[in-house]
Design a protein around this motif. Structure first.
Motif, PDB file in Angstrom:
ATOM      1  N   TYR A  27    -105.948  37.396  26.163  1.00 14.67           N
ATOM      2  CA  TYR A  27    -106.439  36.153  25.543  1.00 14.67           C
ATOM      3  C   TYR A  27    -105.277  35.260  25.123  1.00 14.67           C
ATOM      4  O   TYR A  27    -105.304  34.034  25.338  1.00 14.67           O
ATOM      5  CB  TYR A  27    -107.312  36.501  24.335  1.00 14.67           C
ATOM      6  N   LEU A  54    -112.840  21.655  23.368  1.00 11.31           N
ATOM      7  CA  LEU A  54    -113.313  22.992  23.023  1.00 11.31           C
ATOM      8  C   LEU A  54    -114.314  22.932  21.891  1.00 11.31           C
ATOM      9  O   LEU A  54    -114.330  21.983  21.098  1.00 11.31           O
ATOM     10  CB  LEU A  54    -112.134  23.879  22.596  1.00 11.31           C
ATOM     11  N   ARG A  74    -109.867  29.580  17.075  1.00  6.42           N
ATOM     12  CA  ARG A  74    -109.206  30.779  17.614  1.00  6.42           C
ATOM     13  C   ARG A  74    -107.924  30.413  18.355  1.00  6.42           C
ATOM     14  O   ARG A  74    -106.907  31.096  18.236  1.00  6.42           O
ATOM     15  CB  ARG A  74    -110.165  31.531  18.542  1.00  6.42           C
ATOM     16  N   TYR A  75    -107.945  29.324  19.130  1.00  5.16           N
ATOM     17  CA  TYR A  75    -106.734  28.877  19.832  1.00  5.16           C
ATOM     18  C   TYR A  75    -105.626  28.543  18.846  1.00  5.16           C
ATOM     19  O   TYR A  75    -104.457  28.878  19.067  1.00  5.16           O
ATOM     20  CB  TYR A  75    -107.055  27.647  20.691  1.00  5.16           C
ATOM     21  N   ASN A 116    -115.309  26.608  17.016  1.00  7.71           N
ATOM     22  CA  ASN A 116    -114.905  27.999  16.810  1.00  7.71           C
ATOM     23  C   ASN A 116    -113.825  28.409  17.807  1.00  7.71           C
ATOM     24  O   ASN A 116    -112.883  29.132  17.463  1.00  7.71           O
ATOM     25  CB  ASN A 116    -116.124  28.917  16.946  1.00  7.71           C
ATOM     26  N   THR A 117    -113.945  27.951  19.058  1.00  7.49           N
ATOM     27  CA  THR A 117    -112.925  28.261  20.059  1.00  7.49           C
ATOM     28  C   THR A 117    -111.596  27.602  19.708  1.00  7.49           C
ATOM     29  O   THR A 117    -110.535  28.212  19.832  1.00  7.49           O
ATOM     30  CB  THR A 117    -113.386  27.801  21.449  1.00  7.49           C
ATOM     31  N   LYS A 172    -123.634  28.098  26.223  1.00  8.51           N
ATOM     32  CA  LYS A 172    -122.275  28.571  26.452  1.00  8.51           C
ATOM     33  C   LYS A 172    -121.649  27.910  27.670  1.00  8.51           C
ATOM     34  O   LYS A 172    -120.494  27.470  27.632  1.00  8.51           O
ATOM     35  CB  LYS A 172    -122.296  30.091  26.625  1.00  8.51           C
TER      36      LYS A 172
END
Length: 436
Positions: free
Chosen positions: A174, A96, A103-104, A99-100, A282
């Motif tokens: 999410y 990932l 968040r995870y 930043n992802t 992305k």
């Protein structure tokens, strides 16, 4: 006279080889044992228990049947919390974006581990996941996480006045997706026999509402941006629908002003570890080549001349970053800085406040209303699948369908009802919706 020796003994049921054994323990419970498939294409002896012989045998038969289908027995002995920590630290961190991954990690810390962390990974059931999600959906987060107690002056939960701060449907979806991703990796590693989170349906959350600019508002915005140092950027954003990071990540080598094209190869984003960084696009489909309209080519040439003058004025202080859109000293532009300039222009133009990303939505909406094919818009925006384009702009397509139906109704009317000059049959039929 028949002797006891001559009496036939009662026949014993003999289980076939591989069926395992079943016997009663001293504590009156029944135990069944047999060999099943284990990870690494090996065999492992397992034991199951029941209050009756039939129950124990049924459990063993189920495991042997799964083994015969090629499903290895789960090897996970730890908790869900332990596996989430392992997955985030040794697997997801390499798959990932930073930043992802951040968040995870936050989702695991705030929701997954407090709710499911103590359960055994191998014994996690669909019912456990559904119950946990329903609890998240209906519980005030301020109460359960003690947010109010950490304030200097408690306002709601700590003083008995619940604020009912619940998770939004998008956040809930999410959180669910993070759990599904973790369990999917556990399934691939043969830690669990199935991904129980996939059997739980959270419902499709409503997409975020966006307010794209109308054609008149877009003209107002471009008029206000004329003369701004970043006028070329705003014009490019509204004409092509490029994302903020894609615009800031453009380099002069990506532009072919003579051929009228731009190659989108990267995105510029701020990450925790190394600050403002050029990252891949992305998705793979986001890396694309797009055509540039004539107004954008003209403004980009003017922007290049302005940047050349800024380089001369800065002298040795110039930072040669090779980006198209930079600060006056040549350094890359922060996304927050661009948003601040954008909000100022909105106020100057007398327009309602929208997000910068709504310029991208404005481009797609205006193109759809002009009758441009959905597949063309999908390629321009760099969506991975046309279904994404169709879903995001479904409201626009519905409006166009209504216009098309009205046109068809116009065609069904009698010629005597139609005012104006009669149709002599030489003109082609009207096939498009009226442009707004």
């Amino acid at each position: 006279m028949t002797t006891p020796r001559d009496t036939p003994a009662p026949s014993r049921r003999v289980r076939a080889n591989g069926d395992g054994t079943v016997y009663q323990r001293k504590d009156s419970r029944w135990e069944a044992a047999g060999y099943v498939l284990a990870p690494g294409n090996t065999r492992k002896r397992v034991r199951v228990y029941g209050t009756t012989r039939k129950e124990a045998l049924s459990k063993l038969t189920e495991k042997i049947a799964a083994s015969n289908r090629g499903l290895p027995i789960p090897s996970a002995q730890g908790s869900v919390a332990a596996y989430l920590t392992y997955w985030l630290d040794t697997v997801a961190v390499y798959q990932l974006r930073e930043n992802t991954h951040t968040r995870y990690t936050a989702v695991a810390r705030l929701y997954l581990i407090p709710g499911l962390g103590k359960k055994k990974l191998a014994k996690l059931t669909t019912k456990d996941v559904r119950t946990w999600l329903n609890h998240l959906r209906t519980t005030c987060q301020c109460c359960i996480r003690g947010l109010d107690t950490s304030r200097d002056e408690p306002l709601c939960c700590a003083v008995g006045k619940c604020c009912s701060k619940r998770l939004s449907p998008l956040t809930l979806a999410y959180v669910h997706s993070v759990l599904k991703s973790a369990l999917e990796h556990a399934l691939r590693e043969e830690e669990i026999p199935r991904n129980v989170a996939r059997n739980v349906r959270t419902g499709t959350p409503r997409p975020r509402r966006f307010e794209p600019l109308t054609a008149d508002e877009a003209r107002q915005f471009l008029a206000a941006a004329r003369g701004h140092r970043l006028h070329a950027l705003f014009e490019l954003a509204l004409h092509t629908g490029l994302r903020k990071g894609e615009l800031l990540g453009l380099r002069w080598e990506d532009l072919d002003l003579a051929g009228g094209t731009a190659s989108i190869r990267r995105t510029l984003q701020r990450i925790t570890s190394s600050g403002l960084t050029a990252l891949p696009t992305k998705t793979k489909r986001s890396e694309r080549r797009i055509a540039l309209p004539t107004p954008c080519l003209r403004s980009l040439e003017q922007h290049r001349d302005r940047q050349r003058k800024e380089r001369e004025a800065a002298g040795a202080a110039w930072e040669d970053s090779s980006y198209v859109f930079t600060r006056p000293d040549g350094a890359p532009i922060e996304g927050s800085t661009l948003t601040r300039h954008f909000n100022i222009l909105l106020r100057q133009a007398g327009l309602r406040r929208i997000r910068f990303h709504d310029l991208r939505h404005s481009t797609a909406t205006l193109l759809l209303e002009q009758g441009v094919e959905l597949v063309v818009i999908k390629e321009l925006l760099g969506h991975a699948h046309i279904g994404v384009t169709a879903t995001v702009y479904a409201h626009v397509r519905l409006r166009l369908q209504r216009d098309a139906i009205n046109l068809l109704g116009h065609a069904f009317r009698n010629s005597a009802e139609i005012t104006g000059t009669p149709d002599d049959g030489d003109e082609p039929p009207l096939v498009g919706a009226a442009v707004r």
